[in-house]
Design a protein around this motif. Structure first.
Motif: not given
Length: 276
Positions: A24-37, A39-41, A165-173
């Motif tokens: 519903m919200v990814l139209s026109g949005v870069s999937p890479f930027i969405y993933n970065a946001v 997993f950054g959170i 096994l959480l922090f570095y996993q999410f940081l890598t993504v």
């Protein structure tokens, strides 16, 4: 045992909600930027809650997960949410292969039947070969990656606490997606940010923590069968929220997947008896 099944099932239901929500919200949005946001959170929150943890194992999980989520979100922008949800669920078919190869976990006859039904159901709901497109191919790669990720979680969590096994996993993504989306538009709409926050806290941080904590108790194969509830949830919500229409063959595929999920309860009872 019951506690493990309950929490894994709860995590599965949450994962199922992300497909239509993100569609519903990814139209026109870069999937890479969405993933970065997203997993950054999850990276920031996991650091303050659990610390850094194990670098090597966490990073390896992150690399595998990066491939899965990049192809998932990219594919989701090309194909239907319900269709992508079911193709992604094919990762349950790859779990027994990786489970035996990496962890020497053998598949039972009941599990084999359930996995076979799941594969047939996914094939029908995806529209078969005729309905196969590039978005579906990306979701297939996603399925392979997630299948490997499930087995690695079981293997690593036996000798490492879930919190490590959480922090570095999410940081890598996060970093992988930052590299791919670096030149894109990082100004996301508010509704996209809200879905990213929801996915980060519930589907990512909570969901993967639950996997790390409970999956090792019942094994990769039994866990993968619980995860069959994910595409069922995504299909139901896609119908309600996105008004996606299913053909007779797709409906049949959904029913077969439901049968596979119900059959998995037999496998779980056998696992419980074996533990006792």
């Amino acid at each position: 045992m019951i506690r493990a099944v309950f929490f894994l099932f709860l995590a599965t239901l949450i994962w199922g909600t992300t497909f239509p929500f993100q569609k519903m919200v990814l139209s026109g949005v870069s999937p890479f930027i969405y993933n970065a946001v997203r997993f950054g959170i999850a990276t920031i929150v996991s650091f303050f809650l659990f610390g850094k943890g194990n670098f090597l194992k966490g990073s390896l999980l992150g690399l595998v997960l990066s491939i899965g989520y990049i192809t998932q979100i990219w594919g989701l922008t090309i194909t239907e949410a319900s269709k992508s949800g079911f193709i992604a669920s094919l990762y349950t078919v790859f779990v027994p292969f990786f489970s035996y190869l990496i962890d020497k976990e053998r598949i039972t006859k009941t599990q084999l039947l359930a996995f076979s039904l799941a594969m047939v159901g996914s094939y029908l709901l995806s529209g078969g070969i005729k309905g196969f497109n590039f978005g579906d191919f990306l979701m297939f790669i996603c399925a392979v990656s997630f299948g490997l990720h499930v087995v690695l979680i079981t293997k690593f969590s036996r000798n490492e606490e879930a919190r490590n096994l959480l922090f570095y996993q999410f940081l890598t993504v996060t970093m992988v997606n930052v590299v791919f989306g670096f030149k894109g538009n990082w100004l996301l709409p508010l509704k996209t940010c809200m879905v990213a926050i929801y996915s980060a806290l519930f589907a990512t941080l909570f969901g993967i923590y639950i996997q790390l904590k409970y999956q090792k108790l019942i094994g990769s194969n039994a866990s993968a069968l619980i995860f069959l509830a994910q595409p069922i949830t995504s299909t139901f919500l896609s119908y309600l929220l996105l008004k996606e229409i299913f053909s007779p063959s797709q409906i049949l595929g959904a029913l077969i997947m439901l049968a596979a999920f119900l059959l998995s309860s037999m496998s779980l009872r056998k696992v419980k008896k074996a533990k006792n």
